[in-house]
Scaffold this motif. Structure first.
Motif: not given
Length: 253
Positions: A21-44
């Motif tokens: 969990w360093n600055d380099k690895n966290m710089r694009y973390a928010f780009c993947w936030f919607p993908v979590i939503g897709l997983v939730i949506g597909l399971v739902t």
């Protein structure tokens, strides 16, 4: 991939490999936030079709569909919703509200707000149909794209906290472009799947996004992780209700 792992590790209970969990690895973390939503949506969506095939009662189905997002996320966003409900219900000044957000204790208004939210959610999910579930699968993605946009572009209410830890290292311009692209793409998909319901949900999400900005700036002086959770839960409920309303308003379309 490190950013993907960090995003899922933070905002879901899905087991992930270890990541630094360093600055380099966290710089694009928010780009993947919607993908979590897709997983939730597909399971739902899968749970909806399984329970529909089994011909279970609508109330039981509504309870299960309400539980799916909470189970996958571990309730992290609902926690923010409850804390923010407590803070706003205090009608105190900005400093008092921010202090309540940091308080680990649960107040009466948080419990009342959560109870009302759960009842409304179960009731709305029990009314969802096949057209509506397809819209809601995408709605989980849209709300997280908007939440990510707010996280990197809205002023922060304080200089510490988990949201700040994710926002500070983020490449703001690149993350904004990616999230806007994702939001537009998923909005187009929603409208393609069912035009009346998709349009209504997108309008509702944008109005909720505007209301979120107003509340965050006026009452808290900026956004926080708890406010982000409050927005996400409210946006989900608004789109869910609009999807159900579309079922009756545009049944013949």
């Amino acid at each position: 991939m490190q950013s993907l792992i960090i995003a899922f590790a933070m905002y879901s209970r899905i087991p992930m490999p270890r990541a630094d969990w360093n600055d380099k690895n966290m710089r694009y973390a928010f780009c993947w936030f919607p993908v979590i939503g897709l997983v939730i949506g597909l399971v739902t969506g899968a749970v909806f079709y399984i329970l529909t095939e089994w011909q279970v009662g609508s109330v039981f189905r509504g309870v299960c569909l309400t539980a799916v997002p909470l189970w996958i996320t571990g309730g992290i966003h609902l926690d923010g919703f409850m804390d923010t409900t407590d803070a706003r219900s205090s009608y105190g000044d900005r400093e008092k509200k921010l202090m309540i957000l940091k308080d680990s204790h649960v107040g009466a208004f948080a419990v009342i707000g959560c109870g009302i939210y759960m009842m409304l959610s179960v009731g709305a999910w029990s009314e969802i149909d096949a057209d509506g579930i397809r819209i809601m699968i995408m709605a989980f993605v849209l709300e997280r794209a908007l939440s990510g946009l707010a996280a990197v572009n809205f002023k922060g209410a304080r200089k510490d906290g988990m949201l700040t830890a994710f926002r500070e290292p983020a490449r703001k311009r690149m993350v904004t472009v990616v999230l806007v692209t994702e939001a537009i793409a998923v909005a187009c998909v929603m409208c393609y799947l069912w035009l009346p319901g998709g349009v209504l949900c997108c309008i509702g999400a944008l109005l909720m996004f505007s209301f979120y900005y107003k509340i965050a700036m006026k009452e808290f002086g900026g956004t926080t992780g708890d406010l982000a959770g409050w927005f996400l839960q409210n946006c989900e409920l608004v789109m869910l209700f609009l999807t159900v309303c579309s079922k009756y308003l545009f049944a013949s379309i």
